[in-house]
Design a protein around this motif. Sequence first.
Motif, PDB file in Angstrom:
ATOM      1  N   GLY A  46       0.813  -1.210   0.000  1.00 38.41           N
ATOM      2  CA  GLY A  46       0.000   0.000   0.000  1.00 38.41           C
ATOM      3  C   GLY A  46       0.849   1.263   0.000  1.00 38.41           C
ATOM      4  N   LEU A  47       1.897   1.260   0.817  1.00 41.03           N
ATOM      5  CA  LEU A  47       2.795   2.419   0.860  1.00 41.03           C
ATOM      6  C   LEU A  47       3.557   2.559  -0.451  1.00 41.03           C
ATOM      7  CD1 LEU A  47       4.216   2.010   4.492  1.00 41.03           C
ATOM      8  CD2 LEU A  47       2.549   3.689   3.710  1.00 41.03           C
ATOM      9  N   ALA A  48       4.021   1.435  -1.001  1.00 47.52           N
ATOM     10  CA  ALA A  48       4.756   1.477  -2.267  1.00 47.52           C
ATOM     11  C   ALA A  48       3.876   2.010  -3.384  1.00 47.52           C
ATOM     12  CB  ALA A  48       5.279   0.087  -2.614  1.00 47.52           C
ATOM     13  N   ASN A  49       2.604   1.632  -3.373  1.00 46.38           N
ATOM     14  CA  ASN A  49       1.673   2.080  -4.407  1.00 46.38           C
ATOM     15  C   ASN A  49       1.336   3.556  -4.263  1.00 46.38           C
ATOM     16  OD1 ASN A  49       0.206   1.069  -6.719  1.00 46.38           O
ATOM     17  ND2 ASN A  49      -1.667   1.478  -5.588  1.00 46.38           N
ATOM     18  N   ASN A  50       1.687   4.132  -3.115  1.00 44.62           N
ATOM     19  CA  ASN A  50       1.439   5.558  -2.856  1.00 44.62           C
ATOM     20  C   ASN A  50       2.741   6.278  -2.541  1.00 44.62           C
ATOM     21  OD1 ASN A  50      -1.768   6.111  -2.478  1.00 44.62           O
ATOM     22  ND2 ASN A  50      -1.260   4.024  -1.850  1.00 44.62           N
ATOM     23  N   SER A  51       3.809   5.861  -3.191  1.00 42.85           N
ATOM     24  CA  SER A  51       5.135   6.402  -2.869  1.00 42.85           C
ATOM     25  C   SER A  51       5.275   7.884  -3.194  1.00 42.85           C
ATOM     26  CB  SER A  51       6.214   5.610  -3.621  1.00 42.85           C
ATOM     27  OG  SER A  51       5.999   5.669  -5.020  1.00 42.85           O
ATOM     28  N   ASP A  52       4.376   8.426  -4.030  1.00 41.22           N
ATOM     29  CA  ASP A  52       4.433   9.851  -4.370  1.00 41.22           C
ATOM     30  C   ASP A  52       3.333  10.652  -3.678  1.00 41.22           C
ATOM     31  OD1 ASP A  52       6.608   9.466  -6.094  1.00 41.22           O
ATOM     32  OD2 ASP A  52       5.283   8.879  -7.738  1.00 41.22           O
ATOM     33  N   GLY A 140      13.812  10.906  -0.942  1.00 37.36           N
ATOM     34  CA  GLY A 140      14.505   9.673  -0.568  1.00 37.36           C
ATOM     35  C   GLY A 140      13.538   8.623  -0.070  1.00 37.36           C
ATOM     36  N   ILE A 141      12.548   9.042   0.724  1.00 37.68           N
ATOM     37  CA  ILE A 141      11.535   8.108   1.222  1.00 37.68           C
ATOM     38  C   ILE A 141      10.713   7.574   0.051  1.00 37.68           C
ATOM     39  CG2 ILE A 141       9.484   7.854   2.669  1.00 37.68           C
ATOM     40  CD1 ILE A 141      10.630  10.062   4.464  1.00 37.68           C
ATOM     41  N   SER A 142      10.352   8.471  -0.871  1.00 43.19           N
ATOM     42  CA  SER A 142       9.577   8.069  -2.044  1.00 43.19           C
ATOM     43  C   SER A 142      10.335   7.035  -2.873  1.00 43.19           C
ATOM     44  CB  SER A 142       9.264   9.299  -2.907  1.00 43.19           C
ATOM     45  OG  SER A 142       8.570   8.922  -4.076  1.00 43.19           O
ATOM     46  N   SER A 143      11.630   7.270  -3.044  1.00 37.56           N
ATOM     47  CA  SER A 143      12.451   6.323  -3.796  1.00 37.56           C
ATOM     48  C   SER A 143      12.532   4.972  -3.099  1.00 37.56           C
ATOM     49  CB  SER A 143      13.862   6.901  -3.984  1.00 37.56           C
ATOM     50  OG  SER A 143      14.705   5.990  -4.640  1.00 37.56           O
ATOM     51  N   LEU A 144      12.695   5.006  -1.764  1.00 36.20           N
ATOM     52  CA  LEU A 144      12.767   3.763  -0.985  1.00 36.20           C
ATOM     53  C   LEU A 144      11.479   2.961  -1.116  1.00 36.20           C
ATOM     54  CD1 LEU A 144      14.079   1.909   1.125  1.00 36.20           C
ATOM     55  CD2 LEU A 144      13.179   3.421   2.904  1.00 36.20           C
ATOM     56  N   LEU A 145      10.336   3.643  -1.024  1.00 35.47           N
ATOM     57  CA  LEU A 145       9.047   2.954  -1.152  1.00 35.47           C
ATOM     58  C   LEU A 145       8.858   2.410  -2.558  1.00 35.47           C
ATOM     59  CD1 LEU A 145       6.656   5.373   0.788  1.00 35.47           C
ATOM     60  CD2 LEU A 145       7.614   3.221   1.586  1.00 35.47           C
ATOM     61  N   GLY A 146       9.257   3.200  -3.554  1.00 36.74           N
ATOM     62  CA  GLY A 146       9.099   2.764  -4.933  1.00 36.74           C
ATOM     63  C   GLY A 146       9.858   1.494  -5.237  1.00 36.74           C
ATOM     64  N   GLU A 147      11.001   1.307  -4.570  1.00 33.11           N
ATOM     65  CA  GLU A 147      11.813   0.115  -4.794  1.00 33.11           C
ATOM     66  C   GLU A 147      11.139  -1.161  -4.298  1.00 33.11           C
ATOM     67  OE1 GLU A 147      15.467   0.951  -2.877  1.00 33.11           O
ATOM     68  OE2 GLU A 147      16.215   2.282  -4.435  1.00 33.11           O
TER      69      GLU A 147
END
Length: 428
Positions: A46-52, A140-147
């Motif tokens: 869920g967090l990865a899908n909302n990384s932005d 940086g947090i957005s990039s981490l979640l996106g990964e």
Amino acid sequence: MSLNVIDLIKGQLGPALVSQAASQFGESESGISKAIGGLLPAVIGGLANNSDNPGVLDAITNASSSGILGNLMGGASSNPVISTLLTSIFGDKISGIVNAIATYAGISNNSSSSLLNLVTGATVGSIGKYATDNNLGASGISSLLGEQKGIVSSLLPAGLSLASLNLGSWFGGNSSTADATPKEEPKIEVTRSTTSAGTNPERNNNEGGGSIWKWLLPLLLLIAAGYFLWKQCEKKQTTTTTTSTDSTAAKMDTAATMTPADTSASTTTVKTDENIDLNGVMLKGYKGGMEDQMITFLKSGNYKNAADDAALKDKWYDFDHVNFKIGSSTELEAGSQGQLDNLVAILKAFPDAKIKIGGYTDKTGNEASNVKLSKARAEFIKAAVAKAGVGAQVLEAEGYGSKFATVDAKASDAERAADRKMAVRFAK
């Protein structure tokens, strides 16, 4: 940056929390552990899908200072920030996730809902702490979640899929199907040859001209089609086998993290409290544990005969039971107070003895933060002992962070637990 955030979070959801949650929710520990194993990938997904999503990034950024990691059982379930965050990342899918996890783990919907909040709090808090320790901004947090998007499906345990959690449209669809896109089978068209007026078909056949293709061309097409379909089936079977193997491996790893039995103590040495003799008074402690060793040392006269502090500084006694709640320097885990009471009893029985308290961490995280946390915990123990009337015998409290840690930062949480401890030594 290449980091599986599961490694950041699993330490928050260990055996102690599983046992506490099982007791509080009235569920079995195996059911709680199973539910956490299913919820954690869903929350990360869920967090990865909302990384932005700015709201998600703000929640993670502010989590480090919210204190949520220090009170997961009491704070996460009623924290409005967590409820708002869940609505933001899952929307109307929340009830479906709760129902699916409750069915999968064999627990009630209420317990499943509370665990969803708890796991979300642990996840957001852990990522927020990592971001603070490593100076990560929103990007940086957005990039981490996106990964994390590429690994979410593989983290789901057997019996769960994105589809079963009503999240099948995320990350490329249903993770339980090896090849969800139907293949278009080749079309075989047979064109009938026509003959000109006055042409004798029998003569054409006998002469062996173009008429041979009437049966040879369809045959070749059928052979080609059969080969194509065989290769597709072989490919699908290989993909399914690989996916199944990867999912099983991920399940085994998650189970190893979440199962209460997976602790270094339970797999190596089982310790049992015994009566430790303190001048006729019986203390509850381990044979060969902290109390036993300290009393033996004092009775031997070695403390009295020590010329100065240098003769004592290398011998530390690790607390067996004193543990702080995750991220806290002021809240002890249940069962910790008994050993502090034992320490007070020992000091009162030997009023000439003086001690020093030390706090330690493992090698993960920011070292300045580690030193600060370990120092605060040592000071807390010093103050707690002083309140019992032996403050004059506690000379100092010091935090060493990871200075004396021996286990690699990349080791498992269970292995690194040996470096996260509180200890005491005699001093002059």
